[in-house]
Design a protein around this motif. Sequence first.
Motif, mmCIF file in Angstrom:
data_model
loop_
_atom_site.group_PDB
_atom_site.id
_atom_site.type_symbol
_atom_site.label_atom_id
_atom_site.label_comp_id
_atom_site.label_asym_id
_atom_site.label_seq_id
_atom_site.Cartn_x
_atom_site.Cartn_y
_atom_site.Cartn_z
ATOM 1 N N MET A 20 0.844 -1.196 0.000
ATOM 2 C CA MET A 20 0.000 0.000 0.000
ATOM 3 C C MET A 20 0.881 1.248 0.000
ATOM 4 O O MET A 20 1.899 1.303 0.664
ATOM 5 C CB MET A 20 -0.917 -0.001 1.219
ATOM 6 N N THR A 21 0.499 2.269 -0.773
ATOM 7 C CA THR A 21 1.308 3.472 -0.874
ATOM 8 C C THR A 21 1.036 4.413 0.286
ATOM 9 O O THR A 21 0.127 4.234 1.077
ATOM 10 C CB THR A 21 0.986 4.211 -2.190
ATOM 11 N N ALA A 22 1.837 5.460 0.320
ATOM 12 C CA ALA A 22 1.683 6.451 1.383
ATOM 13 C C ALA A 22 0.324 7.133 1.316
ATOM 14 O O ALA A 22 -0.220 7.553 2.320
ATOM 15 C CB ALA A 22 2.802 7.484 1.278
ATOM 16 N N LEU A 23 -0.242 7.225 0.089
ATOM 17 C CA LEU A 23 -1.526 7.901 -0.053
ATOM 18 C C LEU A 23 -2.623 7.117 0.657
ATOM 19 O O LEU A 23 -3.565 7.685 1.196
ATOM 20 C CB LEU A 23 -1.866 8.046 -1.543
ATOM 21 N N GLY A 24 -2.502 5.767 0.660
ATOM 22 C CA GLY A 24 -3.516 4.952 1.292
ATOM 23 C C GLY A 24 -3.188 4.606 2.729
ATOM 24 O O GLY A 24 -4.038 4.100 3.438
ATOM 25 N N ASN A 25 -1.958 4.855 3.145
ATOM 26 C CA ASN A 25 -1.543 4.483 4.490
ATOM 27 C C ASN A 25 -0.531 5.510 5.013
ATOM 28 O O ASN A 25 0.679 5.337 4.883
ATOM 29 C CB ASN A 25 -0.922 3.080 4.476
ATOM 30 N N PRO A 26 -1.036 6.612 5.618
ATOM 31 C CA PRO A 26 -0.144 7.690 6.062
ATOM 32 C C PRO A 26 0.693 7.329 7.285
ATOM 33 O O PRO A 26 1.627 8.019 7.629
ATOM 34 C CB PRO A 26 -1.122 8.818 6.399
ATOM 35 N N LYS A 27 0.356 6.215 7.962
ATOM 36 C CA LYS A 27 1.120 5.828 9.139
ATOM 37 C C LYS A 27 2.502 5.338 8.720
ATOM 38 O O LYS A 27 2.636 4.492 7.843
ATOM 39 C CB LYS A 27 0.386 4.720 9.896
ATOM 40 N N PRO A 28 3.569 5.843 9.352
ATOM 41 C CA PRO A 28 4.926 5.442 8.955
ATOM 42 C C PRO A 28 5.190 3.963 9.197
ATOM 43 O O PRO A 28 4.656 3.359 10.128
ATOM 44 C CB PRO A 28 5.822 6.294 9.858
ATOM 45 N N VAL A 29 5.987 3.383 8.333
ATOM 46 C CA VAL A 29 6.498 2.039 8.564
ATOM 47 C C VAL A 29 7.649 2.192 9.556
ATOM 48 O O VAL A 29 8.635 2.878 9.291
ATOM 49 C CB VAL A 29 6.999 1.403 7.252
ATOM 50 N N ARG A 30 7.515 1.568 10.710
ATOM 51 C CA ARG A 30 8.469 1.767 11.804
ATOM 52 C C ARG A 30 9.541 0.686 11.768
ATOM 53 O O ARG A 30 9.244 -0.492 11.960
ATOM 54 C CB ARG A 30 7.734 1.755 13.142
ATOM 55 N N ILE A 31 10.771 1.118 11.530
ATOM 56 C CA ILE A 31 11.898 0.187 11.402
ATOM 57 C C ILE A 31 12.857 0.393 12.566
ATOM 58 O O ILE A 31 13.320 1.503 12.828
ATOM 59 C CB ILE A 31 12.644 0.405 10.069
ATOM 60 N N GLY A 32 13.141 -0.677 13.274
ATOM 61 C CA GLY A 32 14.136 -0.641 14.337
ATOM 62 C C GLY A 32 15.377 -1.374 13.873
ATOM 63 O O GLY A 32 15.294 -2.461 13.295
ATOM 64 N N VAL A 33 16.539 -0.776 14.108
ATOM 65 C CA VAL A 33 17.815 -1.408 13.759
ATOM 66 C C VAL A 33 18.501 -1.782 15.071
ATOM 67 O O VAL A 33 18.928 -0.907 15.821
ATOM 68 C CB VAL A 33 18.710 -0.461 12.939
ATOM 69 N N LEU A 34 18.552 -3.077 15.362
ATOM 70 C CA LEU A 34 19.177 -3.535 16.599
ATOM 71 C C LEU A 34 20.678 -3.643 16.393
ATOM 72 O O LEU A 34 21.150 -4.471 15.603
ATOM 73 C CB LEU A 34 18.606 -4.888 17.031
ATOM 74 N N VAL A 35 21.407 -2.816 17.102
ATOM 75 C CA VAL A 35 22.862 -2.755 16.951
ATOM 76 C C VAL A 35 23.524 -3.494 18.110
ATOM 77 O O VAL A 35 23.348 -3.131 19.271
ATOM 78 C CB VAL A 35 23.335 -1.285 16.916
ATOM 79 N N VAL A 36 24.258 -4.554 17.772
ATOM 80 C CA VAL A 36 25.057 -5.291 18.755
ATOM 81 C C VAL A 36 26.509 -5.067 18.363
ATOM 82 O O VAL A 36 27.069 -5.805 17.562
ATOM 83 C CB VAL A 36 24.700 -6.793 18.763
#
Length: 246
Positions: free
Chosen positions: A1-17
Amino acid sequence: MTALGNPKPVRIGVLVVPPIQLLDLSPVDLFDMLTKEYLQACNLPAPLIALGVPISITHISFAGANSIAACTANVGLRINAGLSDASVKPGELDILLVPGTDPNTVPREEELDFVRKHVEAGVTLMTICTGIFVAAYAGVLDGKKATGSRALVSMILKKKFPRVEWSEKRWVQDGKMWTSGGITNGQDMVAAYIHQRWPGPVANTVCAMADVGNRSAEYDNGSVKENAWWVWQIFRAWTMGFRKTK
C-alpha cells in the motif's frame, strides 16, 4: 500500500550489537530512499514523489539513546533508543533489522529477549550477514529456513544451531523471517522485500537508483566451486608467506 492509502509510517528498528560491519548497515538506507523527502531531493517527477512511503528508522542498542556504537572503518553510529524505551517496545515496530556483528560475540540476554518479544509481537525480522547469530542465539529461527554468510553456514552455523534449516542462498524468506548472506546480500534481500511489499514504480525507481535487486536468491556457483575457491586462496596465501620467510 502506498503512502496515499496508508499515512502511518512504517516503523523500522535497527538492533545494533556492536561492533557492527558498516556495509551490513547500508541496506537500511534503501528504506529511507522510499520516502517522499528523498524522492523530492532527487528531483523526480511529482507522480513518483506522491507514491513515497513514510518511513521511521530508529537505531537501538543496549547502551541506550545518544550512545555511540562502534562500526568498522572507524565509524561511530549514534543510537536513538535503548532496549527498554517505550518507542521501541514490542508492538511498536513493523520491521526489526539486525546488521552483522562480530561472529564471536555472544549477545546479552537482554538483547536476545528483545528479539524474542518482537518476534512474538509479529515483527518482520531481517538479519544481514553475521546478524544471523543474534537471531539464532535468540532461538527464533528454530524450525525455520534461514541463511547467513556463506562460508559460515557450513563451517559454523549448521553445527552450532542444528534446529535451523540452513541453506546457502543470498537471502531466504520464511514467513516474516528474512535472512541474508554476506554483506551486500543484505541489499539484495531488502530490495526483494521492497518489491514484494510495494510493487510498482516507487520500488522499481529506488532499486534502479541504488542499482540493486538484479541478483537472484541463488548463488551463481555451487558449493563445491565455492569451497575450492577458498582452499585456493588459503593455499596462495600460505605459499606467499612461505616465500617471504626464505
